[in-house]
Design a protein around this motif. Structure first.
Motif, PDB file in Angstrom:
ATOM      1  N   ALA A   1       6.896 -11.937 -12.595  1.00  0.00           N
ATOM      2  CA  ALA A   1       8.202 -12.521 -12.902  1.00  0.00           C
ATOM      3  C   ALA A   1       9.274 -11.439 -12.968  1.00  0.00           C
ATOM      4  O   ALA A   1      10.385 -11.613 -12.447  1.00  0.00           O
ATOM      5  CB  ALA A   1       8.144 -13.289 -14.222  1.00  0.00           C
ATOM      6  N   GLU A   2       8.941 -10.312 -13.594  1.00  0.00           N
ATOM      7  CA  GLU A   2       9.902  -9.212 -13.688  1.00  0.00           C
ATOM      8  C   GLU A   2      10.175  -8.603 -12.315  1.00  0.00           C
ATOM      9  O   GLU A   2      11.314  -8.283 -11.989  1.00  0.00           O
ATOM     10  CB  GLU A   2       9.372  -8.156 -14.652  1.00  0.00           C
ATOM     11  CG  GLU A   2      10.398  -7.162 -15.063  1.00  0.00           C
ATOM     12  CD  GLU A   2       9.937  -6.308 -16.226  1.00  0.00           C
ATOM     13  OE1 GLU A   2      10.725  -5.453 -16.642  1.00  0.00           O
ATOM     14  OE2 GLU A   2       8.806  -6.487 -16.733  1.00  0.00           O
ATOM     15  N   PHE A   3       9.136  -8.482 -11.497  1.00  0.00           N
ATOM     16  CA  PHE A   3       9.305  -7.960 -10.145  1.00  0.00           C
ATOM     17  C   PHE A   3      10.232  -8.859  -9.327  1.00  0.00           C
ATOM     18  O   PHE A   3      11.156  -8.376  -8.662  1.00  0.00           O
ATOM     19  CB  PHE A   3       7.942  -7.824  -9.454  1.00  0.00           C
ATOM     20  CG  PHE A   3       8.025  -7.459  -8.009  1.00  0.00           C
ATOM     21  CD1 PHE A   3       8.385  -6.174  -7.629  1.00  0.00           C
ATOM     22  CD2 PHE A   3       7.740  -8.393  -7.028  1.00  0.00           C
ATOM     23  CE1 PHE A   3       8.460  -5.829  -6.289  1.00  0.00           C
ATOM     24  CE2 PHE A   3       7.816  -8.053  -5.692  1.00  0.00           C
ATOM     25  CZ  PHE A   3       8.179  -6.774  -5.320  1.00  0.00           C
ATOM     26  N   LEU A   4      10.020 -10.165  -9.380  1.00  0.00           N
ATOM     27  CA  LEU A   4      10.862 -11.092  -8.627  1.00  0.00           C
ATOM     28  C   LEU A   4      12.296 -11.104  -9.146  1.00  0.00           C
ATOM     29  O   LEU A   4      13.251 -11.180  -8.363  1.00  0.00           O
ATOM     30  CB  LEU A   4      10.268 -12.500  -8.665  1.00  0.00           C
ATOM     31  CG  LEU A   4       8.973 -12.678  -7.887  1.00  0.00           C
ATOM     32  CD1 LEU A   4       8.404 -14.066  -8.100  1.00  0.00           C
ATOM     33  CD2 LEU A   4       9.186 -12.393  -6.405  1.00  0.00           C
TER      34      LEU A   4
ATOM     35  N   TYR B   1       6.587  -3.149  -8.992  1.00  0.00           N
ATOM     36  CA  TYR B   1       5.702  -3.320  -7.839  1.00  0.00           C
ATOM     37  C   TYR B   1       4.383  -2.590  -8.075  1.00  0.00           C
ATOM     38  O   TYR B   1       3.316  -3.122  -7.793  1.00  0.00           O
ATOM     39  CB  TYR B   1       6.375  -2.812  -6.572  1.00  0.00           C
ATOM     40  CG  TYR B   1       5.448  -2.781  -5.376  1.00  0.00           C
ATOM     41  CD1 TYR B   1       5.093  -3.951  -4.727  1.00  0.00           C
ATOM     42  CD2 TYR B   1       4.917  -1.584  -4.923  1.00  0.00           C
ATOM     43  CE1 TYR B   1       4.236  -3.932  -3.645  1.00  0.00           C
ATOM     44  CE2 TYR B   1       4.057  -1.549  -3.847  1.00  0.00           C
ATOM     45  CZ  TYR B   1       3.717  -2.729  -3.207  1.00  0.00           C
ATOM     46  OH  TYR B   1       2.869  -2.699  -2.142  1.00  0.00           O
ATOM     47  N   LYS B   2       4.487  -1.375  -8.609  1.00  0.00           N
ATOM     48  CA  LYS B   2       3.268  -0.615  -8.881  1.00  0.00           C
ATOM     49  C   LYS B   2       2.394  -1.336  -9.889  1.00  0.00           C
ATOM     50  O   LYS B   2       1.182  -1.381  -9.751  1.00  0.00           O
ATOM     51  CB  LYS B   2       3.600   0.795  -9.388  1.00  0.00           C
ATOM     52  CG  LYS B   2       4.091   1.716  -8.327  1.00  0.00           C
ATOM     53  CD  LYS B   2       4.172   3.155  -8.734  1.00  0.00           C
ATOM     54  CE  LYS B   2       4.450   3.435 -10.151  1.00  0.00           C
ATOM     55  NZ  LYS B   2       4.656   4.837 -10.490  1.00  0.00           N
ATOM     56  N   VAL B   3       2.993  -1.927 -10.898  1.00  0.00           N
ATOM     57  CA  VAL B   3       2.226  -2.606 -11.932  1.00  0.00           C
ATOM     58  C   VAL B   3       1.669  -3.926 -11.416  1.00  0.00           C
ATOM     59  O   VAL B   3       0.488  -4.215 -11.577  1.00  0.00           O
ATOM     60  CB  VAL B   3       3.092  -2.852 -13.193  1.00  0.00           C
ATOM     61  CG1 VAL B   3       2.422  -3.800 -14.150  1.00  0.00           C
ATOM     62  CG2 VAL B   3       3.399  -1.544 -13.866  1.00  0.00           C
ATOM     63  N   SER B   4       2.484  -4.750 -10.764  1.00  0.00           N
ATOM     64  CA  SER B   4       2.048  -6.093 -10.405  1.00  0.00           C
ATOM     65  C   SER B   4       1.218  -6.143  -9.134  1.00  0.00           C
ATOM     66  O   SER B   4       0.264  -6.902  -9.066  1.00  0.00           O
ATOM     67  CB  SER B   4       3.245  -7.033 -10.281  1.00  0.00           C
ATOM     68  OG  SER B   4       4.051  -6.646  -9.198  1.00  0.00           O
ATOM     69  N   CYS B   5       1.541  -5.348  -8.139  1.00  0.00           N
ATOM     70  CA  CYS B   5       0.852  -5.475  -6.855  1.00  0.00           C
ATOM     71  C   CYS B   5      -0.243  -4.437  -6.657  1.00  0.00           C
ATOM     72  O   CYS B   5      -1.370  -4.773  -6.347  1.00  0.00           O
ATOM     73  CB  CYS B   5       1.862  -5.379  -5.718  1.00  0.00           C
ATOM     74  SG  CYS B   5       3.065  -6.720  -5.763  1.00  0.00           S
ATOM     75  N   ILE B   6       0.061  -3.178  -6.848  1.00  0.00           N
ATOM     76  CA  ILE B   6      -0.917  -2.132  -6.579  1.00  0.00           C
ATOM     77  C   ILE B   6      -2.052  -2.177  -7.592  1.00  0.00           C
ATOM     78  O   ILE B   6      -3.217  -2.098  -7.228  1.00  0.00           O
ATOM     79  CB  ILE B   6      -0.235  -0.746  -6.548  1.00  0.00           C
ATOM     80  CG1 ILE B   6       0.730  -0.681  -5.375  1.00  0.00           C
ATOM     81  CG2 ILE B   6      -1.269   0.361  -6.462  1.00  0.00           C
ATOM     82  CD1 ILE B   6       1.553   0.592  -5.319  1.00  0.00           C
ATOM     83  N   THR B   7      -1.740  -2.348  -8.864  1.00  0.00           N
ATOM     84  CA  THR B   7      -2.773  -2.380  -9.896  1.00  0.00           C
ATOM     85  C   THR B   7      -3.687  -3.584  -9.709  1.00  0.00           C
ATOM     86  O   THR B   7      -4.907  -3.460  -9.821  1.00  0.00           O
ATOM     87  CB  THR B   7      -2.127  -2.421 -11.290  1.00  0.00           C
ATOM     88  OG1 THR B   7      -1.243  -1.319 -11.413  1.00  0.00           O
ATOM     89  CG2 THR B   7      -3.170  -2.365 -12.378  1.00  0.00           C
ATOM     90  N   GLN B   8      -3.129  -4.741  -9.391  1.00  0.00           N
ATOM     91  CA  GLN B   8      -3.952  -5.924  -9.205  1.00  0.00           C
ATOM     92  C   GLN B   8      -4.814  -5.832  -7.955  1.00  0.00           C
ATOM     93  O   GLN B   8      -5.944  -6.262  -7.951  1.00  0.00           O
ATOM     94  CB  GLN B   8      -3.076  -7.164  -9.141  1.00  0.00           C
ATOM     95  CG  GLN B   8      -2.469  -7.517 -10.478  1.00  0.00           C
ATOM     96  CD  GLN B   8      -1.568  -8.723 -10.397  1.00  0.00           C
ATOM     97  OE1 GLN B   8      -1.401  -9.342  -9.368  1.00  0.00           O
ATOM     98  NE2 GLN B   8      -0.947  -9.054 -11.530  1.00  0.00           N
TER      99      GLN B   8
END
Length: 172
Positions: free
Chosen positions: A108-111, A159-166
Motif C-alpha cells: 500500500a505504501e509503495f503504491l 520497493y526493496k521491502v515489498s517486492c525484493i524481500t518477498q
C-alpha cells in the motif's frame, strides 16, 4: 520439490532453563509508540517529505498567482500527498500495521508513493513552467521537486521491502 529447511524460533532453548523474553525498547508490544521509528531512516525521510511539501504549499499559497488552475492543482497534490505521508507515518509510529494484518502495508505504501510521486512531479513541472519568475512560486516549485526526489527515495525503499524481500523469501 523441497525449498530447504525452515528455522522456527521459540523462546525456549533446548539445553537450559527457560529464560523470560527480554523486553526491548523498540519491539515491545506494550509500548504505545515505536520510538525507534522516529530515528530510523524511513521515519526521518517521511518527516523531510512532509516539511518540504508543507513549505512548497505555503510558498505557493502566499504568492500572487498568475494561473489559478496550475497552482490550485499544485496545492491539492501537495496537501493530499502530505496527508497520506502523515497517515503512513502514524501507521508506523503507533504500530497499527501489526493489528490490521488484512492490508499489505508495504505494498500500500509503495503504491501510494508511486502514484503520489508521479502526480507531484507533474504538479511541480506545471508550477515551475507557470511561475513567471515570481519568487514564491519558484520556491514552491523547487520544494515540490525536492519532495519528488525524497518520494523517489521512499519508492526505492518501499520497493526493496515489498517486492525484493518477498520474492527472495519464497525460495529460502
Amino acid at each position: 520439490m523441497s525449498h530447504g529447511a525452515r528455522v522456527i524460533r521459540t523462546g525456549v532453548s533446548s539445553g537450559g532453563p527457560v529464560a523470560p523474553p527480554a523486553a526491548s525498547s523498540a519491539g515491545s508490544d506494550a509500548e504505545l509508540m515505536d520510538g525507534a521509528y522516529f530515528r530510523s531512516c524511513a521515519g526521518m525521510l517521511k518527516v523531510a517529505q512532509m516539511i518540504s511539501l508543507l513549505v512548497g504549499f505555503i510558498s505557493v499559497n502566499n504568492s500572487p498567482w498568475t494561473n489559478y488552475s496550475a497552482y490550485s492543482y499544485f496545492q491539492i497534490v501537495t496537501m493530499c500527498d502530505l496527508v497520506m505521508i502523515l497517515f503512513f507515518y502514524i501507521i508506523h509510529i503507533f504500530r497499527i500495521y501489526r493489528k490490521l494484518t488484512c492490508v499489505s502495508w508495504p505494498l500500500a505504501e509503495f503504491l501510494h508513493y508511486l502514484i503520489g510521486t508521479i502526480l507531484l512531479l507533474i504538479a511541480s513541472i506545471v508550477a515551475a513552467s507557470k511561475s513567471y519568475n515570481l519568487t514564491g512560486l519558484v520556491a514552491g516549485a523547487t520544494f515540490g521537486f525536492l519532495a519528488t526526489v525524497l518520494c523517489v527515495l521512499s519508492i526505492w525503499s518501499s520497493y526493496k521491502v515489498s517486492c525484493i524481500t518477498q520474492s527472495t523469501s519464497k525460495y529460502h
